[in-house]
Structure formats: C-alpha cells, structure tokens
Design a protein around this motif. Structure first.
Motif, PDB file in Angstrom:
ATOM      1  N   MET A   1       0.855  -1.175   0.000  1.00 38.92           N
ATOM      2  CA  MET A   1       0.000   0.000   0.000  1.00 38.92           C
ATOM      3  C   MET A   1       0.897   1.234   0.000  1.00 38.92           C
ATOM      4  O   MET A   1       1.801   1.354   0.799  1.00 38.92           O
ATOM      5  N   GLU A   2       0.610   2.142  -0.940  1.00 42.38           N
ATOM      6  CA  GLU A   2       1.423   3.347  -1.000  1.00 42.38           C
ATOM      7  C   GLU A   2       0.900   4.379  -0.019  1.00 42.38           C
ATOM      8  O   GLU A   2      -0.275   4.399   0.321  1.00 42.38           O
ATOM      9  N   GLY A   3       1.793   5.231   0.451  1.00 46.28           N
ATOM     10  CA  GLY A   3       1.411   6.244   1.424  1.00 46.28           C
ATOM     11  C   GLY A   3       0.713   7.415   0.762  1.00 46.28           C
ATOM     12  O   GLY A   3       0.833   7.661  -0.431  1.00 46.28           O
ATOM     13  N   PRO A  75       3.482   4.248   3.915  1.00 46.66           N
ATOM     14  CA  PRO A  75       3.496   2.855   3.451  1.00 46.66           C
ATOM     15  C   PRO A  75       4.202   1.970   4.466  1.00 46.66           C
ATOM     16  O   PRO A  75       5.100   2.400   5.162  1.00 46.66           O
ATOM     17  N   GLU A  76       3.749   0.724   4.524  1.00 45.85           N
ATOM     18  CA  GLU A  76       4.375  -0.221   5.448  1.00 45.85           C
ATOM     19  C   GLU A  76       5.748  -0.614   4.924  1.00 45.85           C
ATOM     20  O   GLU A  76       5.932  -0.814   3.729  1.00 45.85           O
TER      21      GLU A  76
END
Length: 195
Positions: A1-3, A75-76
């Motif tokens: 997942m993008e920030g 993002p993770e």
C-alpha cells in the motif's frame, strides 16, 4: 500500500477551490482528482505538485496548516527475508563467543580443588613461598651489612676520624641497599609477568 493523505476539511476546500479555477492544467487536475473516490488517499507526489498552485500569491499558506485535520498514511516497510546462511553463521559466532566467555570465567575453577584443601600439597606450596621470601630478606641484610663492614674497615686508611668512616660506610651501604632493592623489584616483576 502506498502512502498518502486522506484529505481533511481544509485540504478538501482548497482542492475544490483549485478545481473551480480556470487554468492550463485544469483538465489534468480534474481527471486526477475526480478519479479518486471520496475517502481515498491522495498520493504524496500529487500533493507535492498541487502545493505551489494552492498557495495564493502573497498569502503565507504553510503545508502544516493545509494538512490540519487530514490523516497521513505511510506505506508499510516490508522487511526482506533473512539469508539462512547468514543466520546460521551468526548462530555459530554466538555459540563460539558464549563458549569463550564460559572458559574465561571458569579457567581458574578446578574440580580437584576442594578435595586438596588441608593436605600436604598446600603446606608444601606455602613453605616454598615463605622459604623464598626469607632467603631474599636474609640475602638483602647480609649484602648491606657486608657493604657497611667492608667500607668501614677499608676507610681507616683514608680517614682518621671515626665520624667520617661511619658516614662513608653508611653512604656505601645505602647505595648497595638501593641497588639490591632494584634487583629484587625487577625479579618480582619478572615472576609476576610470567604468571
């Protein structure tokens, strides 16, 4: 997942005002913003492109004021899997270091030590140690006394007064005593270094 940023009320109003303005990039901006459904994240890259357009000339609009009430998502960070060879090598190194420390801690521990306390072996070691100290002290005293006597008797040919003979004998005995102490200290230092 993008920030990205989930727009709050203030950022939402600023983006709507930006859409209503006429400009050369209006269509591209409208396509980018209308493709996003409500509640979706606005990517950091798009926000970075829009920030100069959001600032009105002469108004001190700062990013932290614009983002007030918005939610920021980073993002993770995905940790790469560890190399199994590296993990095995680290385990071997840890085990080797633990063994070395255990050997260092227990190097002066002997399983035969408690059984030999009070035996003739300990008495023999102590007697040898005391014997060496007694011989060293006796040698020191004999050497200093011999130096004093030889100087006292030999100086009768040089000095006629008793005080001068005694003073010369004391000076020579002191020099010989200091030399003997120096030799003893060097010998003890050598023995301690060998341990």
């Amino acid at each position: 997942m993008e920030g990205g940023v989930r727009a709050g009320a203030r950022l939402g109003r600023a983006l709507e005002a930006l859409l209503e303005e006429a400009g050369p990039h209006r269509e591209a901006l409208h396509a980018a913003l209308s493709a996003r459904r409500p509640g979706a994240l606005l990517p950091f890259a798009l926000l970075r492109k829009l920030l100069p357009r959001l600032r009105a000339p002469g108004s001190p609009l700062y990013l932290h004021e614009l983002l007030e009430g918005s939610e920021i998502y980073f993002p993770e960070v995905v940790k790469p899997p560890r190399n199994p060879e590296l993990v095995a090598r680290l385990e071997r190194i840890k085990a080797r270091l633990a063994n070395e420390e255990y050997r260092r801690i227990t190097q002066n521990v002997s399983c035969q030590g408690p059984r030999q306390t009070g035996t003739l072996v300990d008495v023999g070691r102590q007697v040898r140690s005391v014997k060496a100290v007694v011989i060293t002290v006796f040698n020191f005293i004999v050497t200093v006394a011999a130096a004093f006597t030889c100087t006292y008797l030999g100086s009768q040919y040089v000095f006629t007064e008793m005080a001068a003979r005694v003073l010369a004998a004391v000076i020579v005995a002191s020099v010989v005593g200091l030399a003997e102490l120096y030799v003893m200290v060097r010998a003890v230092e050598g023995e301690l270094g060998a341990l």
